[in-house]
Design a protein around this motif. Sequence first.
Motif, PDB file in Angstrom:
ATOM      1  N   ASP A   1      -0.527   3.126  -7.734  1.00 42.64           N
ATOM      2  CA  ASP A   1      -1.975   3.331  -7.682  1.00 42.64           C
ATOM      3  C   ASP A   1      -2.495   3.665  -9.074  1.00 42.64           C
TER       4      ASP A   1
ATOM      5  N   HIS B   1      -5.564  -1.787  -6.435  1.00 39.78           N
ATOM      6  CA  HIS B   1      -5.203  -0.538  -7.093  1.00 39.78           C
ATOM      7  C   HIS B   1      -4.205  -0.742  -8.233  1.00 39.78           C
ATOM      8  N   ASP B   2      -3.564  -1.901  -8.290  1.00 37.42           N
ATOM      9  CA  ASP B   2      -2.682  -2.213  -9.418  1.00 37.42           C
ATOM     10  C   ASP B   2      -3.098  -3.531 -10.070  1.00 37.42           C
TER      11      ASP B   2
ATOM     12  N   HIS C   1       1.023   3.207  -2.838  1.00 37.89           N
ATOM     13  CA  HIS C   1       0.180   4.116  -3.619  1.00 37.89           C
ATOM     14  C   HIS C   1       1.002   5.191  -4.328  1.00 37.89           C
TER      15      HIS C   1
ATOM     16  N   GLY D   1     -11.600   5.731  -2.863  1.00 39.75           N
ATOM     17  CA  GLY D   1     -10.156   5.919  -2.948  1.00 39.75           C
ATOM     18  C   GLY D   1      -9.789   7.376  -3.187  1.00 39.75           C
TER      19      GLY D   1
ATOM     20  N   LYS E   1     -13.575   2.896  -6.018  1.00 39.93           N
ATOM     21  CA  LYS E   1     -12.680   3.885  -6.621  1.00 39.93           C
ATOM     22  C   LYS E   1     -13.015   5.285  -6.130  1.00 39.93           C
TER      23      LYS E   1
ATOM     24  N   TRP F   1      -5.446   3.065 -10.219  1.00 41.41           N
ATOM     25  CA  TRP F   1      -6.810   3.595 -10.141  1.00 41.41           C
ATOM     26  C   TRP F   1      -6.805   5.122 -10.231  1.00 41.41           C
ATOM     27  N   GLN F   2      -5.877   5.746  -9.511  1.00 38.57           N
ATOM     28  CA  GLN F   2      -5.845   7.206  -9.418  1.00 38.57           C
ATOM     29  C   GLN F   2      -4.652   7.798 -10.163  1.00 38.57           C
TER      30      GLN F   2
ATOM     31  N   ASP G   1      -0.912  -2.851  -4.196  1.00 35.57           N
ATOM     32  CA  ASP G   1      -1.161  -1.407  -4.213  1.00 35.57           C
ATOM     33  C   ASP G   1       0.145  -0.619  -4.152  1.00 35.57           C
TER      34      ASP G   1
ATOM     35  N   ASP H   1       0.825  -1.218   0.000  1.00 36.67           N
ATOM     36  CA  ASP H   1       0.000   0.000   0.000  1.00 36.67           C
ATOM     37  C   ASP H   1       0.856   1.264   0.000  1.00 36.67           C
TER      38      ASP H   1
END
Length: 286
Positions: free
Chosen positions: A46, A83-84, A15, A136, A133, A48-49, A43, A13
């Motif tokens: 990241d 997230h990955d 990120h 997040g 998401k 997702w973001q 994670d 994590d």
Amino acid sequence: MRKRTLEVVVISDIHLGTFGCHAEELLTYLNSINPKQLVLNGDIIDIWQFNKRYFPKSHMKVLRKIIGMAAKGTEVFYITGNHDEVLRKFSDTTMGNLHVCNKLVLSLDGKKAWFFHGDVFDLSIQNMKWLAKLGGYGYDLLIVLNRFVNRALHWAGREKFSLSKKIKNSIKGATRYVGDFERTAIDLAIAKRYDYVVCGHIHLPKKEVVTTPNGTCTYLNSGDWVEHLTALEYSFKRWKIYRYNHDRLSPFFADEELKQLDIHELIASIASEKKASDTAEEPLID
């Protein structure tokens, strides 16, 4: 700088690519250790973001450092997280000392350790990914806001405060979710006869030996590098939670658990390590 030699290090994590990531602190930690095996338990990047406009040099340096560690002999396992998750299509891929996988089992001094990120237990991710998401993004914004709050508290001479912890602790559902997460991981590990179960995902560092009617297992969580800045370290047959904000001030700190280690067991472990090192240095004879 002299580095601490460790059997296994687990971080999760991170990120990378978000405002909440403490990449510089993580880089300082990675520069202080020399692990035989490094487990990246989900994670890490990241995706997702991920934003092309925000990926600082310090974040890139972390990736380069990890690749450099693999090139110098550290066996690196990249376990995918939610997230990955895009990297899951590369599961079971090996490039030199770098391995991509969804889960991992290692034998540590005759005991089996089971590693996985833990998002498989999260129904909001499995069934309502858009909501997860959105959460997040909200969490990342909260972390940025918390930094400004803590700066003001620092100037006022007051102790730092975690907004996210306060919110999580005040919501009964969040507390119950963490308890359910840990219990599920432990029950599954005991059923599969694993001695250790090592997770990430919930950003809560923890080490606990749990005994149920079906057996005993040690539950471990590596925490995160957003709020807690923690890692798990395994050496001399013992696990320890490394806390950057405390342990960085004494990089060669004495492990309290190591002090309790039986002297004969400690000597045997060191002797075994030396023998393995001497064997590796012996020239090959045709």
